[in-house]
Design a protein around this motif. Sequence first.
Motif, mmCIF file in Angstrom:
data_model
loop_
_atom_site.group_PDB
_atom_site.id
_atom_site.type_symbol
_atom_site.label_atom_id
_atom_site.label_comp_id
_atom_site.label_asym_id
_atom_site.label_seq_id
_atom_site.Cartn_x
_atom_site.Cartn_y
_atom_site.Cartn_z
ATOM 1 N N TYR A 340 34.147 -44.961 67.690
ATOM 2 C CA TYR A 340 34.141 -45.742 66.536
ATOM 3 C C TYR A 340 33.895 -47.076 66.210
ATOM 4 N N GLU A 341 33.299 -47.017 64.800
ATOM 5 C CA GLU A 341 33.257 -48.418 64.739
ATOM 6 C C GLU A 341 34.474 -49.019 64.030
ATOM 7 N N TYR A 342 34.808 -49.941 63.914
ATOM 8 C CA TYR A 342 36.199 -50.441 62.805
ATOM 9 C C TYR A 342 36.312 -51.957 63.009
ATOM 10 N N GLU A 343 36.092 -52.772 61.451
ATOM 11 C CA GLU A 343 36.381 -53.896 62.065
ATOM 12 C C GLU A 343 35.075 -54.809 62.424
ATOM 13 N N GLY A 344 34.750 -53.889 63.034
ATOM 14 C CA GLY A 344 33.631 -55.321 64.153
ATOM 15 C C GLY A 344 34.193 -54.817 65.685
ATOM 16 N N ARG A 345 34.806 -53.695 65.424
ATOM 17 C CA ARG A 345 35.490 -53.676 67.320
ATOM 18 C C ARG A 345 34.662 -52.021 67.445
ATOM 19 N N ILE A 346 34.748 -51.687 68.215
ATOM 20 C CA ILE A 346 34.504 -50.581 69.534
ATOM 21 C C ILE A 346 35.514 -50.223 69.791
ATOM 22 N N TYR A 347 35.697 -48.709 68.731
ATOM 23 C CA TYR A 347 36.602 -47.721 69.850
ATOM 24 C C TYR A 347 36.785 -46.779 70.870
ATOM 25 N N ASP A 348 36.793 -45.967 72.204
ATOM 26 C CA ASP A 348 37.335 -45.128 72.452
ATOM 27 C C ASP A 348 37.525 -44.193 72.304
ATOM 28 N N GLY A 349 38.844 -43.673 71.718
ATOM 29 C CA GLY A 349 40.175 -43.975 72.127
ATOM 30 C C GLY A 349 40.050 -43.003 70.234
ATOM 31 N N PHE A 350 40.870 -42.562 70.029
ATOM 32 C CA PHE A 350 41.723 -41.920 68.949
ATOM 33 C C PHE A 350 42.359 -41.751 68.215
ATOM 34 N N PRO A 351 42.643 -43.101 66.823
ATOM 35 C CA PRO A 351 43.345 -43.598 66.029
ATOM 36 C C PRO A 351 44.184 -42.687 66.095
ATOM 37 N N SER A 352 45.718 -43.385 65.974
ATOM 38 C CA SER A 352 47.146 -42.719 65.047
ATOM 39 C C SER A 352 47.115 -42.823 63.726
ATOM 40 N N MET A 353 46.466 -43.513 63.415
ATOM 41 C CA MET A 353 46.713 -44.098 61.907
ATOM 42 C C MET A 353 45.562 -43.258 60.870
#
Length: 419
Positions: A340-353
Motif C-alpha cells: 500500500y502506498e500512503y503519503e509517499g511511503r510503501i507499507y507492506d502491513g495492514f493498517p489498523s486505522m
Amino acid sequence: MGAKAIVGLQWGDEGKGKITDFFSSQVDVVVRYQGGNNAGHTVVVNGKKYKFHLLPSGGLRGKKLVIGNGVVVNPSVLLDEIDMLSRHSKIDLMVSDRANVIMPYHIMLDGIDEERLKDKKIGTTKRGIGPCYADKIARLGIRMGELVDKELFKERLETIFLLKEKIFEAYGLHLDINEIFEEYADYGEKLKPYVDDTIYYLNSIIDEKEILFEGAQGFLLDIEYGTYPFVTSSNPVAGGISTGAGVNLRKVDAIIGVLKAYITRVGAGPMPTEEKGKIGEHLAEKGGEYGTTTGRKRRCGWLDLVAARYASMVNGIDALAITKLDVLDGLEKIKVCIGYEYEGRIYDGFPSMINILENVKPVYEELPGWEGARGKKRYEDLPFNARKYLNFISEWLDVPLTIISTGAGREDTITIQAD
Ligand code: GDP
Ligand code: IMO
Ligand code: MG
C-alpha cells in the motif's frame, strides 16, 4: 484423532461452504463456532444449490453437526434449516446450551441503528447479530439452555425487560413480553432435543474422531482484527474456536485459509483494491457476486495480498484453499496487490486505522492472464499462467496450496498433496 479448521481470509464469501463440504467427507463432526445467520454458505451438488446460514455446511454429507457456544442462534431460522436439511439427509445435531439466542428486539434494533447511521451505516445483514452479541457481553443475553426451559426462560426474559424496557421505549419499540414468551417458548420446546453441553461432547471425542471447524464471515470482518467499525460482532479468526467451541486450539492440527482468487466485500467500509469500473462489474457478473443471505451485490476487486498476509499471520494458516480461479478466465492481465502506498511511503502491513486504509493506494504486480481454468480437476491441466498465479500467491504468503476450486460444483475441485 485430530481437527481441522476452515477460515475465511477476506471479507467473507470466499467459498467456505464449498471447502467445508469438501473436507466434511473426511470427518465425523462439523462445528460452527461463531456468527449466526448473517452467514450464507453455498454448497452445489449435482447442479443443485444448498444454502446454509446456521447449520454447518457438512450437513449434506450426513455428518454430526454441532452449533458451538460462540454462535448466536435465531431459533426460527434454525428450525427452518433443520426442516430443509431433513428433506435431503439424516440430521444428527447438537446445539450448545450456552449459545445466545437472537431475540426479536435484536433484529429490530439492528434495523433501527442502521437507519439512524444513514450514510455512516455499516451495511449489516440486519439479522440482529450485533445487538445480540452486545447483550451477551453486557450479560443481558438469553442462552439456548434457558430458552428450552420454560420457567427459566420466563424469569430471564422478565429480568431483561426490567433492565431494557426504558431502552426499548426510547427506541420506539413496543414489545409485548407475553407474545415474545409464547412464540419463543414454542421454539424452545421444538429445539429441546438438540440442546446439550457441546463443550464436554467435543472434548470427549476429539482424541478418537475427526472434527472440522467451519468459520463464518472472514478475518477482515473480525471484531478484533478487521476493519473496525465495519466488521461483524464475532471472532471469525481461528482463535475463535477456543472461545466459541471450548476446544483446546493445540488439538487443531491444520488451519486451512480460504482465499478467493480476487476479493469481494458486502456492506460498507474500506476496500483498497476495489474496482468500481468495468473490471469490478465483470468480476461481479462472472463470479455471480450477489449475497447468499441478503442478495446484495458484492463489491469486487483484485486480490489483496497485504490483507491476506495479515490474515495468514494472525490465523496461523497451514494451507490455502483458493477458490473461484475460473472467474479470472479470459482476462488479459491480472493484478495482485502487494503493498500500500500512503503519503509517499510503501507499507507492506495492514493498517489498523480505517482513515489510513481508506486512503491507501494499492501497489500492484501485474501477471499474465489465461483461458480455460474452469472445471479443471487436476493441477497439471490448469493453464500455465493460472499455475503461475497460484504459485505467486503461495510463495508470497509462504503457505502451501491444498485446494484449488475451479467451479461451484463439488466436482470442480483440485487437491494438492503436501510434499
Ligand atoms: P461462503 O460464505 O464463504 O461460504 O461463500 P458463499 O457461498 O457466500 O459465496 C461463494 C459463491 O461462489 C457461492 O455461490 C458458491 O457456489 C460459489 N463458488 C464457490 N467456489 C467457486 C468456484 O471455484 N468457482 C465459481 N465460479 N463459483 C464458486
Ligand atoms: P459468510 O459466512 C460477507 C458483513 C455485512 C456487514 C458486516 C456486519 O457468508 O462469509 P452483521 O450482520 O454481521 O452485523 O454485518 O459484516 N457480513 C458478511 N459479509 N459474508 C458474510 O458471511 C457476512 N456476515 C456479515 O455485510 O458488512
Ligand atoms: Mg457467504
